[in-house]
Design an enzyme around this catalytic site. Sequence first.
Site, PDB file in Angstrom:
ATOM      1  N   ASN A 169       0.812  -1.221   0.000  1.00 16.03           N
ATOM      2  CA  ASN A 169       0.000   0.000   0.000  1.00 16.03           C
ATOM      3  C   ASN A 169       0.843   1.269   0.000  1.00 16.03           C
ATOM      4  O   ASN A 169       0.389   2.317  -0.434  1.00 16.03           O
ATOM      5  CB  ASN A 169      -0.977   0.011   1.191  1.00 16.03           C
ATOM      6  CG  ASN A 169      -0.339  -0.415   2.486  1.00 16.03           C
ATOM      7  OD1 ASN A 169       0.447  -1.356   2.530  1.00 16.03           O
ATOM      8  ND2 ASN A 169      -0.668   0.248   3.563  1.00 16.03           N
ATOM      9  N   GLN A 173      -4.846  -3.882  -2.171  1.00 20.94           N
ATOM     10  CA  GLN A 173      -4.390  -2.778  -3.026  1.00 20.94           C
ATOM     11  C   GLN A 173      -4.293  -3.166  -4.497  1.00 20.94           C
ATOM     12  O   GLN A 173      -4.140  -2.295  -5.351  1.00 20.94           O
ATOM     13  CB  GLN A 173      -3.008  -2.282  -2.566  1.00 20.94           C
ATOM     14  CG  GLN A 173      -3.040  -1.489  -1.278  1.00 20.94           C
ATOM     15  CD  GLN A 173      -3.794  -0.165  -1.404  1.00 20.94           C
ATOM     16  OE1 GLN A 173      -4.047   0.331  -2.492  1.00 20.94           O
ATOM     17  NE2 GLN A 173      -4.163   0.409  -0.275  1.00 20.94           N
ATOM     18  N   CYS A 203      -4.062   4.154   7.724  1.00 19.62           N
ATOM     19  CA  CYS A 203      -4.361   3.578   9.040  1.00 19.62           C
ATOM     20  C   CYS A 203      -3.339   3.999  10.081  1.00 19.62           C
ATOM     21  O   CYS A 203      -3.599   3.938  11.273  1.00 19.62           O
ATOM     22  CB  CYS A 203      -4.351   2.055   8.972  1.00 19.62           C
ATOM     23  SG  CYS A 203      -5.474   1.475   7.752  1.00 19.62           S
TER      24      CYS A 203
HETATM   25  N1  PLP Z   1      -4.624  -4.508   3.352  1.00 16.01           N
HETATM   26  C1  PLP Z   1      -4.031  -3.504   2.700  1.00 16.01           C
HETATM   27  C2  PLP Z   1      -2.803  -3.785   1.888  1.00 16.01           C
HETATM   28  C3  PLP Z   1      -4.543  -2.218   2.765  1.00 16.01           C
HETATM   29  O1  PLP Z   1      -3.941  -1.214   2.120  1.00 16.01           O
HETATM   30  C4  PLP Z   1      -5.707  -2.001   3.546  1.00 16.01           C
HETATM   31  C5  PLP Z   1      -6.274  -0.639   3.693  1.00 16.01           C
HETATM   32  O2  PLP Z   1      -5.599   0.358   3.546  1.00 16.01           O
HETATM   33  C6  PLP Z   1      -6.302  -3.090   4.207  1.00 16.01           C
HETATM   34  C7  PLP Z   1      -5.733  -4.329   4.084  1.00 16.01           C
HETATM   35  C8  PLP Z   1      -7.523  -2.911   5.051  1.00 16.01           C
HETATM   36  O3  PLP Z   1      -8.661  -2.708   4.271  1.00 16.01           O
HETATM   37  P1  PLP Z   1      -9.982  -2.080   4.955  1.00 16.01           P
HETATM   38  O4  PLP Z   1      -9.739  -0.629   5.078  1.00 16.01           O
HETATM   39  O5  PLP Z   1     -11.079  -2.386   3.995  1.00 16.01           O
HETATM   40  O6  PLP Z   1     -10.157  -2.775   6.253  1.00 16.01           O
END
Ligand code: PLP
Length: 393
Positions: A151, A179, A325
Amino acid sequence: MKTYYFDNNATTPVSERVWQTMEPFLKSEYGNPSSLHHRGRAPAKALREARIQVAQLLGAADDREILFTSCGSESNNTAILSCLSTNPSKKQFVTSSVEHSSIRKLGRNLSGQGYDVVEVGVSTQGFLLMDELKRVISDQTAVVSLMLANNETGALFPIDEIGSLLRERGILFHVDAVQAVGKYSLNVKSSPIDFLSLSAHKLYGPKGVGALYVRQGVPFKSFVVGGGQERGRRAGTENVAGIAGLGAACELALSDLPQEIDRLKKLRALFEDSLGEKVPGIEINGDLYRRLPTTRNVRFPGVDAEALMMALDQKGICVSSGSACMSGSHEPSHVLKAMGLSDEEANSSIRFSFGRFTSEQDIREVVPMIRETLDYFKEVERNSVAGSRKAPR
Ligand code: PLP
């Protein structure tokens, strides 16, 4: 003020077609898809159609391999917890040092419960150290979980090669493709993958809905228990509007995937060339080739990324330093640190992520604005140095 949205890895705008598909299920088609009366029919049909649309985008053999969830994080947690509970004698969980927090935090929890959790490292380009992976997997490994595309840097892991290695050893493989889905051609039927996670809001669908691909025949244990929805695999009345939106988003992605990938590659090249020209001295974090066409992680040596991000925001430009996040944590990015960058280097890096609604014009307008902002920073610094020299003792 015009918005220049260059943060598509954080989330994407909902496309008009997706919204139109969702709207009836937020208003007139309010029935519960499990109801046997006529109000349940349209919602149930929407779920069936969406499951087929997701399966088609992933290249799944059967739409029954698709399980709807509330987000990518839930899909990730579900896959790993299922693998551990269907293999109770195996106590090792292997992942990488650059995964999303939904995997890394789960790893930390599992570690506290006595599991052997191993994070395989990456190279300075952000690629998985394959020799290290080969060294750590063992008969004790219940599951390996790795992302397809990072990401923060867009780096792509060779999931087919990894999957083949794991299959030979009888180890389950979960891929976090949150992603990558909709930006990368996938065919789970022919790839040695057992589980794959995706999230609607990363591909022009709504927030709060995701899916998990579970290969037919792979043992599965439910994480959310209750009603018999999702063929008993995930309880809870379905988010019909969201799921219908996810289906429409998948159909849209599939309709023009090769053309859109091509267009994004051209945009990225334009961005890199013009930024390199206007702002000499920048560094690119990660490899230039094996990466998503949407993502560019740029280091501005000597510049505080958070200050730059805030200044760009004043001009309508949305970018991010680190993943959405983790933003606000003030910690340097764990991904860039794992690639060998110092705290200072990581804290001077910005992620630009492009998408379906990014135009060539946007890039031509934004690059000079970045240059102006950096010139302004230099000016302020020069003045403050000059001011401090004059300051009375
Ligand atoms: N995995 C990756 C690589 C991500 O970039 C993200 C969110 O940014 C997630 C998982 C989590 O997804 P969600 O926001 O739908 O919980």
